[in-house]
Design a protein around this motif. Structure first.
Motif, PDB file in Angstrom:
ATOM      1  N   ASN A   1      75.106 -47.329  -0.148  1.00 35.68           N
ATOM      2  CA  ASN A   1      75.527 -47.819  -1.086  1.00 35.68           C
ATOM      3  C   ASN A   1      75.101 -49.381  -1.083  1.00 35.68           C
ATOM      4  N   ALA A   2      74.883 -49.777  -0.065  1.00 36.27           N
ATOM      5  CA  ALA A   2      74.287 -51.397   0.012  1.00 36.27           C
ATOM      6  C   ALA A   2      73.481 -51.788  -1.088  1.00 36.27           C
ATOM      7  N   PRO A   3      72.165 -50.951  -0.995  1.00 33.83           N
ATOM      8  CA  PRO A   3      71.435 -51.485  -1.921  1.00 33.83           C
ATOM      9  C   PRO A   3      71.623 -51.404  -3.518  1.00 33.83           C
ATOM     10  N   LEU A   4      72.692 -50.471  -3.938  1.00 34.83           N
ATOM     11  CA  LEU A   4      73.018 -50.503  -5.171  1.00 34.83           C
ATOM     12  C   LEU A   4      73.941 -51.823  -5.300  1.00 34.83           C
ATOM     13  N   ILE A   5      74.946 -52.246  -4.404  1.00 34.34           N
ATOM     14  CA  ILE A   5      75.490 -53.443  -4.683  1.00 34.34           C
ATOM     15  C   ILE A   5      74.708 -54.343  -4.713  1.00 34.34           C
ATOM     16  N   GLU A   6      73.953 -54.518  -3.708  1.00 30.77           N
ATOM     17  CA  GLU A   6      72.746 -55.846  -3.754  1.00 30.77           C
ATOM     18  C   GLU A   6      72.268 -55.862  -5.202  1.00 30.77           C
ATOM     19  N   THR A   7      71.889 -54.916  -5.667  1.00 38.42           N
ATOM     20  CA  THR A   7      70.927 -54.969  -6.884  1.00 38.42           C
ATOM     21  C   THR A   7      71.951 -55.512  -8.060  1.00 38.42           C
ATOM     22  N   ARG A   8      73.286 -54.789  -8.118  1.00 39.03           N
ATOM     23  CA  ARG A   8      74.047 -55.290  -8.925  1.00 39.03           C
ATOM     24  C   ARG A   8      74.376 -56.603  -9.057  1.00 39.03           C
ATOM     25  N   GLU A   9      74.749 -57.145  -7.807  1.00 37.95           N
ATOM     26  CA  GLU A   9      74.984 -58.653  -7.456  1.00 37.95           C
ATOM     27  C   GLU A   9      73.637 -59.464  -7.930  1.00 37.95           C
TER      28      GLU A   9
ATOM     29  N   THR B   1      63.324 -63.016 -14.350  1.00 40.28           N
ATOM     30  CA  THR B   1      63.910 -63.874 -13.295  1.00 40.28           C
ATOM     31  C   THR B   1      64.462 -63.149 -12.112  1.00 40.28           C
ATOM     32  N   SER B   2      65.208 -61.871 -12.475  1.00 39.72           N
ATOM     33  CA  SER B   2      65.760 -61.219 -11.153  1.00 39.72           C
ATOM     34  C   SER B   2      64.545 -60.475 -10.495  1.00 39.72           C
ATOM     35  N   GLY B   3      63.698 -59.970 -11.147  1.00 40.19           N
ATOM     36  CA  GLY B   3      62.748 -59.088 -10.462  1.00 40.19           C
ATOM     37  C   GLY B   3      63.175 -57.567 -10.600  1.00 40.19           C
ATOM     38  N   VAL B   4      64.248 -57.205 -11.283  1.00 40.69           N
ATOM     39  CA  VAL B   4      64.937 -56.067 -11.246  1.00 40.69           C
ATOM     40  C   VAL B   4      64.311 -55.620 -12.698  1.00 40.69           C
TER      41      VAL B   4
ATOM     42  N   LYS C   1      65.095 -50.714 -16.809  1.00 39.70           N
ATOM     43  CA  LYS C   1      65.571 -49.498 -16.439  1.00 39.70           C
ATOM     44  C   LYS C   1      66.753 -49.351 -15.400  1.00 39.70           C
ATOM     45  N   SER C   2      66.635 -50.283 -14.205  1.00 40.65           N
ATOM     46  CA  SER C   2      67.527 -50.402 -13.189  1.00 40.65           C
ATOM     47  C   SER C   2      68.810 -51.196 -13.564  1.00 40.65           C
ATOM     48  N   ILE C   3      68.463 -52.136 -14.767  1.00 42.27           N
ATOM     49  CA  ILE C   3      69.583 -52.821 -15.162  1.00 42.27           C
ATOM     50  C   ILE C   3      70.257 -52.110 -16.102  1.00 42.27           C
TER      51      ILE C   3
END
Length: 199
Positions: free
Chosen positions: A12-20, A46-49, A52-54
């Motif tokens: 779950n760490a990558p998911l939490i990191e992406t959300r943060e 700006t976020s590089g995310v 679709k992920s957002i």
């Protein structure tokens, strides 16, 4: 069982990191540019995310903004209380609030109060963003009242309201006029109010 939990947390760490990352970027953009100027395109860039992920985490831009402002509220209030509480007595903590504000005004990247700024962009008083701003100011009042109730005075609530108005005025003067000494002026008035309330 412990190993299973550890594996799940690691997954779950990558998911939490992406959300943060989304929330941190959104908060910075909103604070610098305002809500209306912070669109999804800018957030993606700006976020590089990926967009679709957002949308995997937030259905709308307003949801992103609300979550980012909620996170800022928690962090700012924790910081403000911790710094103000470094003084030993209640009256010293009250006066210290203005010294803490001045330090914030003088810090790099100061753009005023994110909650005053965003509330000013939203016309509807029942909009979730406006309600978050209102809640933030209520928390600031509650903390101020908490300190005032530790004093031996007759009307702690009235004093807390006056002090909140002084703080909000200082924040506005610092942002609009670039007058960081507004915190000192507000502190001087706060001293008079404390003296008056105690007499």
């Amino acid at each position: 069982m412990e190993n299973d939990r550890s594996t799940l947390n690691h997954m779950n760490a990558p998911l939490i990191e992406t959300r943060e990352k989304i929330l941190t970027t959104a908060e910075q953009l909103i604070y610098q540019n305002g809500i209306h100027a912070t669109g999804m395109d800018l957030l993606v860039k700006t976020s590089g995310v990926a967009r679709k992920s957002i949308y995997r985490y937030f259905a709308t831009k307003d949801e992103v903004a609300a979550a980012a402002l909620n996170a800022r509220d928690v962090r700012w209030m924790t910081w403000f209380r911790t710094e103000s509480d470094k003084a030993e007595t209640a009256d010293a903590r009250i006066l210290n609030m203005f010294a803490v504000l001045k330090g914030w005004f003088e810090s790099e990247g100061f753009h005023g109060c994110a909650f005053i700024n965003t509330a000013g962009e939203i016309g509807d008083p029942n909009d979730p963003i406006r309600l978050i701003a209102k809640l933030h100011k209520q928390k600031l009042f509650d903390y101020t009242l908490e300190l005032c109730e530790q004093l031996t005075i007759e009307q702690p609530s009235a004093l807390a309201k006056q002090l909140l108005i002084l703080m909000e005025g200082a924040i506005t003067m610092a942002r609009v006029m670039g007058d960081f000494s507004a915190a000192d002026s507000a502190k001087d008035v706060a001293q008079l109010l404390l003296k008056q309330a105690s007499s």
